[in-house]
Design an enzyme around this catalytic site. Structure first.
Site, PDB file in Angstrom:
ATOM      1  N   LEU A 360       0.836  -1.215   0.000  1.00 25.65           N
ATOM      2  CA  LEU A 360       0.000   0.000   0.000  1.00 25.65           C
ATOM      3  C   LEU A 360       0.857   1.247   0.000  1.00 25.65           C
ATOM      4  O   LEU A 360       0.447   2.290  -0.480  1.00 25.65           O
ATOM      5  CB  LEU A 360      -0.886   0.028   1.249  1.00 25.65           C
ATOM      6  CG  LEU A 360      -2.098  -0.864   1.233  1.00 25.65           C
ATOM      7  CD1 LEU A 360      -2.757  -0.862   2.591  1.00 25.65           C
ATOM      8  CD2 LEU A 360      -3.078  -0.394   0.180  1.00 25.65           C
ATOM      9  N   GLY A 361       2.029   1.158   0.571  1.00 23.28           N
ATOM     10  CA  GLY A 361       2.880   2.340   0.606  1.00 23.28           C
ATOM     11  C   GLY A 361       4.054   2.121   1.510  1.00 23.28           C
ATOM     12  O   GLY A 361       4.106   1.176   2.299  1.00 23.28           O
ATOM     13  N   GLY A 366       8.232   2.337   7.888  1.00 20.68           N
ATOM     14  CA  GLY A 366       8.061   0.940   7.521  1.00 20.68           C
ATOM     15  C   GLY A 366       7.274   0.792   6.243  1.00 20.68           C
ATOM     16  O   GLY A 366       7.037   1.766   5.528  1.00 20.68           O
ATOM     17  N   ASP A 482       3.327  12.471  15.736  1.00 22.11           N
ATOM     18  CA  ASP A 482       3.704  12.473  14.322  1.00 22.11           C
ATOM     19  C   ASP A 482       2.515  12.848  13.437  1.00 22.11           C
ATOM     20  O   ASP A 482       2.147  12.117  12.520  1.00 22.11           O
ATOM     21  CB  ASP A 482       4.269  11.097  13.934  1.00 22.11           C
ATOM     22  CG  ASP A 482       5.048  11.147  12.619  1.00 22.11           C
ATOM     23  OD1 ASP A 482       5.289  12.251  12.106  1.00 22.11           O
ATOM     24  OD2 ASP A 482       5.420  10.076  12.106  1.00 22.11           O
TER      25      ASP A 482
HETATM   26  N1  LIG Z   1      -4.592   1.963   7.428  1.00 25.78           N
HETATM   27  C1  LIG Z   1      -4.213   2.219   6.171  1.00 25.78           C
HETATM   28  N2  LIG Z   1      -5.060   2.003   5.156  1.00 25.78           N
HETATM   29  C2  LIG Z   1      -4.682   2.258   3.877  1.00 25.78           C
HETATM   30  N3  LIG Z   1      -3.484   2.747   3.513  1.00 25.78           N
HETATM   31  C3  LIG Z   1      -2.585   2.984   4.485  1.00 25.78           C
HETATM   32  C4  LIG Z   1      -2.895   2.730   5.863  1.00 25.78           C
HETATM   33  N4  LIG Z   1      -1.817   3.056   6.600  1.00 25.78           N
HETATM   34  C5  LIG Z   1      -0.888   3.498   5.730  1.00 25.78           C
HETATM   35  N5  LIG Z   1      -1.334   3.463   4.461  1.00 25.78           N
HETATM   36  C6  LIG Z   1      -0.603   3.856   3.246  1.00 25.78           C
HETATM   37  O1  LIG Z   1       0.748   3.507   3.395  1.00 25.78           O
HETATM   38  C7  LIG Z   1       1.581   4.646   3.230  1.00 25.78           C
HETATM   39  C8  LIG Z   1       2.791   4.533   4.128  1.00 25.78           C
HETATM   40  O2  LIG Z   1       2.412   4.698   5.491  1.00 25.78           O
HETATM   41  P1  LIG Z   1       3.487   4.839   6.628  1.00 25.78           P
HETATM   42  O3  LIG Z   1       2.770   5.150   7.888  1.00 25.78           O
HETATM   43  O4  LIG Z   1       4.377   3.649   6.594  1.00 25.78           O
HETATM   44  O5  LIG Z   1       4.388   6.058   6.166  1.00 25.78           O
HETATM   45  P2  LIG Z   1       4.246   7.590   6.424  1.00 25.78           P
HETATM   46  O6  LIG Z   1       2.937   7.880   7.056  1.00 25.78           O
HETATM   47  O7  LIG Z   1       4.568   8.289   5.153  1.00 25.78           O
HETATM   48  O8  LIG Z   1       5.398   7.924   7.424  1.00 25.78           O
HETATM   49  P3  LIG Z   1       5.510   7.556   8.980  1.00 25.78           P
HETATM   50  O9  LIG Z   1       6.309   6.315   8.977  1.00 25.78           O
HETATM   51  O10 LIG Z   1       6.246   8.677   9.587  1.00 25.78           O
HETATM   52  O11 LIG Z   1       4.143   7.358   9.501  1.00 25.78           O
HETATM   53  C9  LIG Z   1       0.690   5.838   3.569  1.00 25.78           C
HETATM   54  O12 LIG Z   1       1.082   6.984   2.919  1.00 25.78           O
HETATM   55  C10 LIG Z   1      -0.678   5.364   3.079  1.00 25.78           C
HETATM   56  O13 LIG Z   1      -0.835   5.672   1.731  1.00 25.78           O
END
Ligand SMILES: Nc1ncnc2c1ncn2[C@@H]1O[C@H](COP(=O)(O)OP(=O)(O)OP(=O)(O)O)[C@@H](O)[C@H]1O
Ligand SMILES: *[C@@H]1O[C@H](CO)[C@@H](O)[C@H](O)[C@H]1NC(C)=O
Ligand SMILES: *[C@@H]1O[C@H](CO)[C@@H](O)[C@H](O)[C@H]1NC(C)=O
Ligand SMILES: *[C@@H]1O[C@H](CO)[C@@H](O)[C@H](O)[C@H]1NC(C)=O
Ligand SMILES: *[C@@H]1O[C@H](CO)[C@@H](O)[C@H](O)[C@H]1NC(C)=O
Ligand SMILES: *[C@@H]1O[C@H](CO)[C@@H](O)[C@H](O)[C@H]1NC(C)=O
Ligand SMILES: *[C@@H]1O[C@H](CO)[C@@H](O)[C@H](O)[C@H]1NC(C)=O
Ligand SMILES: *[C@@H]1O[C@H](CO)[C@@H](O)[C@H](O)[C@H]1NC(C)=O
Ligand SMILES: *[C@@H]1O[C@H](CO)[C@@H](O)[C@H](O)[C@H]1NC(C)=O
Ligand SMILES: *[C@@H]1O[C@H](CO)[C@@H](O)[C@H](O)[C@H]1NC(C)=O
Ligand SMILES: *[C@@H]1O[C@H](CO)[C@@H](O)[C@H](O)[C@H]1NC(C)=O
Ligand SMILES: [Mg+2]
Length: 683
Positions: A360-361, A366, A482
């Site tokens: 998803l991302g 992570g 955050d």
């Molecule tokens: N619960 C969720 N449902 C759908 N997509 C999600 C969800 N959580 C995260 N994502 C997707 O995964 C991506 C990465 O999330 P992640 O939290 O790992 O990174 P971040 O928010 O960019 O940085 P951080 O690690 O500081 O939170 C997000 O930008 C979002 O698009």
């Protein structure tokens, strides 16, 4: 999964389905089309009641709802007491509709009047089942699951009179002591706050109230009376009156009546002492013609038979199909979402995500994968599994000890943590899946259509509501640490849900802010408050700072920091000092926004990012301003000067807004951070 296992699952489900059908048939009540009447003055001798959930019949014969044998009232208790057999509310083919009268004596006992929740209802419901998810407790008062039904849904077939003791702004509650008429929704069609002599909750365990509810089907009129017991109806006060109410448009023709209640973090004991109920079927001319859902009864019966037959076939087919699909992809798990968070095994999560296939991302912390799990009520649910590698040891330990707390947090603007797991040196967190991704993706989408202003404003209101909950409303204060656009996720209706709360602590001392473009200290560069960058002290104020940056980002459609442009804060303050604040708004909106709302967001954003934490707005104030319950705050004509610039030049770290714990060794580190902050943050 091998073939024998698959066959095994199929078999258990067939048996389960057959058992369900048999049970349903056995439990089906003989139909009665008469007037109904009962008086219960002692619940210990009442036999024709269904007493469900956390409910106790006391020795004196009172019904204690949201209460258990140990005397607890929660958290998250759910209680339902219904008359055992369904009651005929109308028969369209005979133009008959039931008028009803009910009265009951109750008390809502609390230990401290200012904290209690959430009230109880007298309800007409379509079935005798107890909802069993946590989202049906608290504000939902045991009526239905707000996550499944989105707070309101016509197909619910529920009409209720609520005696509500908690102010839920999301359902437009007027205050925390009101009665309301709820039609298929927690947002009352009509709500009336009560006079002070009829306050619902009380610390006096002997104070009781009596309520009368009268519905006249011929006049289509509903009246609710309330008085302090003992009293007669004639001397009680009419607290709510509604007309025209065509009950037959909303409830099942045979429906269950009774009481529902729920508690959340805030609790109360909802006691019912006696209950009278009666219906009179009256002829309502042209009822069938006026009913919105008119289907002639004969067709209905015919449809029912065909429907049941077809239903059985479909259910069986679907069961096989889902099982077959699930066995080849995803995980079948009996997970009770109410006892969250669930500890998964690594293997279960590998199955749920089909070996971490659907990415998803990826973020600073992570990688996030999509997965699917099945809950023990048979629903399959999409989840987002976040895999954190190489988390800081102390951070992980601290976080794990708080998982139970964090996992219990429930709010419609938070991404719920469903479970977690450890394995292969990684920490895995299982969250609700958010179909519309993150605000960051949407805000900076390539598409020509920018996110509209009403959506943006609504998203900010949602994030502010979540922050109030984390900072003030939950039993202990939770600092998010955050807040940023990528941690604001959007559910299927584009409502904001804040994710990743508390996670930032993993990265304390882990990341080199020169190297990583996103994450510095714990938190994300560009969003971290200056005093936090220097002293590492998290506080509500540091969250508010990040929220302020987020608000400005949403209004301006511009990243907080970028290599080519001046920082967002510099940019907005400059516009303000030039007297052209509105010019800072996102150009892609093409000025299609409510000027006051835009100004409100910009002002709030700037005041939240005040360099002095003490001068930032309190969380609840931010929420109220965004809900337009407060005047928009005024801005100083020029940008406030940061204290810490002077502190740095005089080299006195022990004072001012810095904490005295700053040691000489961390001094160098602090200075290098400070120069970073100065480039970007407020001066
Ligand atoms: N619960 C969720 N449902 C759908 N997509 C999600 C969800 N959580 C995260 N994502 C997707 O995964 C991506 C990465 O999330 P992640 O939290 O790992 O990174 P971040 O928010 O960019 O940085 P951080 O690690 O500081 O939170 C997000 O930008 C979002 O698009
Ligand atoms: C209700 O019934 C129980 C047992 O039948 C009895 O002990 C109790 O006193 C009764 N309560 C009232 C209020 O009459
Ligand atoms: C009552 O509820 C509390 C809190 O949920 C729980 O700890 C306790 O075990 C319950 N008691 C009974 C008898 O169910
Ligand atoms: C309504 O009345 C018709 C005709 O008397 C009867 O067949 C039907 O079962 C009734 N419906 C209900 C829900 O009682
Ligand atoms: C219920 O009915 C009985 C008998 O008519 C009456 O004595 C009692 O006061 C009623 N209770 C309420 C709450 O109206
Ligand atoms: C009030 O406090 C007492 C003692 O602490 C406890 O037994 C009781 O259950 C509490 N009642 C409610 C409604 O919280
Ligand atoms: C969910 O609720 C919101 C607001 O209450 C509403 O705007 C939206 O349309 C609803 N979504 C669905 C799918 O019903
Ligand atoms: C109402 O609930 C049904 C069943 O859960 C669902 O299919 C439907 O989309 C919901 N409708 C709205 C408007 O939320
Ligand atoms: C508690 O309520 C009872 C019944 O209404 C009343 O008689 C009593 O005076 C009240 N006690 C206090 C301390 O208010
Ligand atoms: C139900 O009560 C109404 C009003 O008292 C009466 O007119 C009607 O005949 C009753 N119906 C039955 C089936 O008893
Ligand atoms: C019922 O409908 C008929 C035919 O449409 C009409 O003539 C009659 O006036 C209506 N009766 C009432 C009480 O509305
Ligand atoms: Mg994130």
């Amino acid at each position: 999964m091998d073939l024998t296992e698959l066959v095994c699952i199929m078999k258990t489900n067939v048996y389960r389905t057959l058992l369900l059908i048999v049970l349903t048939l056995m439990l089906a009540e003989p139909l009665s089309s008469q007037n109904v009447s009962f008086n219960i003055n002692n619940f210990s001798s009442a036999s024709d009641l269904l007493v469900l959930g956390e409910t106790v019949v006391s020795e004196e014969g009172a019904l204690y709802m949201t209460y258990n044998q140990s005397g607890d009232t929660g958290p998250y208790f759910l209680s339902r007491v219904l008359h055992r057999s369904p009651i005929l509310m109308y028969n369209l083919s005979q133009d008959l509709a039931a008028s009803f009268s009910t009265s009951f004596t109750f008390s809502i006992a609390v230990n401290e009047t200012d904290i209690s929740g959430d009230g109880f209802t007298f309800a007409i419901v379509p079935n005798a089942l107890l909802p069993h998810t946590q989202s049906a407790t608290a504000a939902a008062m045991g009526l239905f699951d707000v996550d499944i039904y989105n707070g309101s849904n016509r197909s619910l077939q529920i009409v209720a009179i609520e005696y509500d003791t908690f102010l839920n702004p999301q359902y437009n509650d007027p205050d925390d002591h009101h009665v309301g008429l709820d039609i298929n929704s927690l947002t009352s069609t009509l709500a009336r706050s009560l006079p002070s002599n009829l306050v619902l909750k009380t610390t006096n365990y002997s104070r009781r109230l009596t309520s009368w509810i009268d519905y006249d089907a011929a006049q289509r009129q509903l009246d609710v009376y309330l008085g302090e017991a003992p009293t007669e109806k004639a001397s009680a006060q009419k607290v709510l009156s509604y007309s025209p109410l065509n009950l037959w448009d909303y409830v099942n023709s045979r429906a269950y009546v009774g009481f529902t209640a729920g508690t959340g973090i805030f609790q109360e004991r909802n006691a019912i002492y006696d209950w009278n109920f009666s219906t009179q079927l009256v002829v309502v001319p042209n009822l069938s013609r006026s009913a919105q859902s008119f289907v002639s009864s004969r067709i209905k019966t015919y449809r029912l038979i065909v429907g049941i037959a077809a239903g059985i076939v479909i259910v069986l087919t679907v069961f096989f199909f889902i099982e077959w699909r699930r066995s080849s992809k995803g995980l079948h798990l009996d997970v009770d979402l109410m006892s969250t968070p669930h500890k998964f095994t690594y293997k279960e999560l590998r199955l749920a995500t089909a070996n971490f296939k659907d990415l998803l991302g990826q973020g600073g912390s992570g990688t996030v994968y999509k997965g699917v799990i099945t809950t023990n009520n048979g629903r399959s649910e999409h989840v987002a599994v976040k895999r954190i590698a190489k988390a800081s040891k102390e951070g992980a330990k601290e976080f794990k000890s708080e998982i139970m707390t964090i996992g219990r947090l429930r709010h419609r603007h938070l991404v719920h943590l469903i479970g977690w797991s450890e394995g292969q040196g990684d920490l895995l967190l299982v969250y609700q899946y958010m179909p519309n991704g993150s605000l960051e993706k949407l805000l900076y989408a390539e598409s020509a259509h920018a996110l509209s202003w009403p959506s943006r404003f609504n998203i900010l209101q949602g994030v502010a509501a979540a922050l109030v909950y984390l900072h003030e409303d939950w039993e202990q204060m939770i600092i998010h640490r955050d807040i940023k656009a990528s941690n604001v996720l959007l559910d299927s209706d584009f409502n904001a849900r804040l994710g990743d709360f508390g996670l930032a602590r993993f990265f304390d001392h882990q990341r080199d802010c020169m190297q990583s473009s996103v994450t510095a200290v714990a938190g994300t560069f560009g969003y971290i408050a200056p005093e936090y960058a220097m002293s590492r002290r998290v506080s509500r104020e540091s969250d508010i700072f990040s929220f302020g940056v987020l608000a400005l980002e949403v209004a301006c459609g511009r990243r907080p920091l970028s290599r080519s442009e001046e920082s967002l804060l510099d940019f907005v303050w400059k516009k303000h000092e030039e007297g052209e604040l509105i010019d800072a708004s996102d150009r892609r909106l093409q000025r299609e926004f409510d000027m006051d709302e835009m100004r409100c967001v910009l002002h709030t954003g700037l005041l939240c990012t005040h360099p002095d934490p003490k001068s930032r707005l309190p969380t609840r104030e931010v929420f109220r301003i965004l809900m337009r319950e407060r005047e928009m705050p005024e801005l100083p004509s020029s940008r406030p000067v940061a204290l810490y610039v002077q502190i740095q030049s005089r080299n006195v770290y022990g004072r001012g807004i810095l904490t005295s714990t700053t040691s000489p060794t961390s001094h160098n580190q602090t200075s290098s951070l400070l120069s970073q902050v100065q480039l970007s943050g407020p001066r």
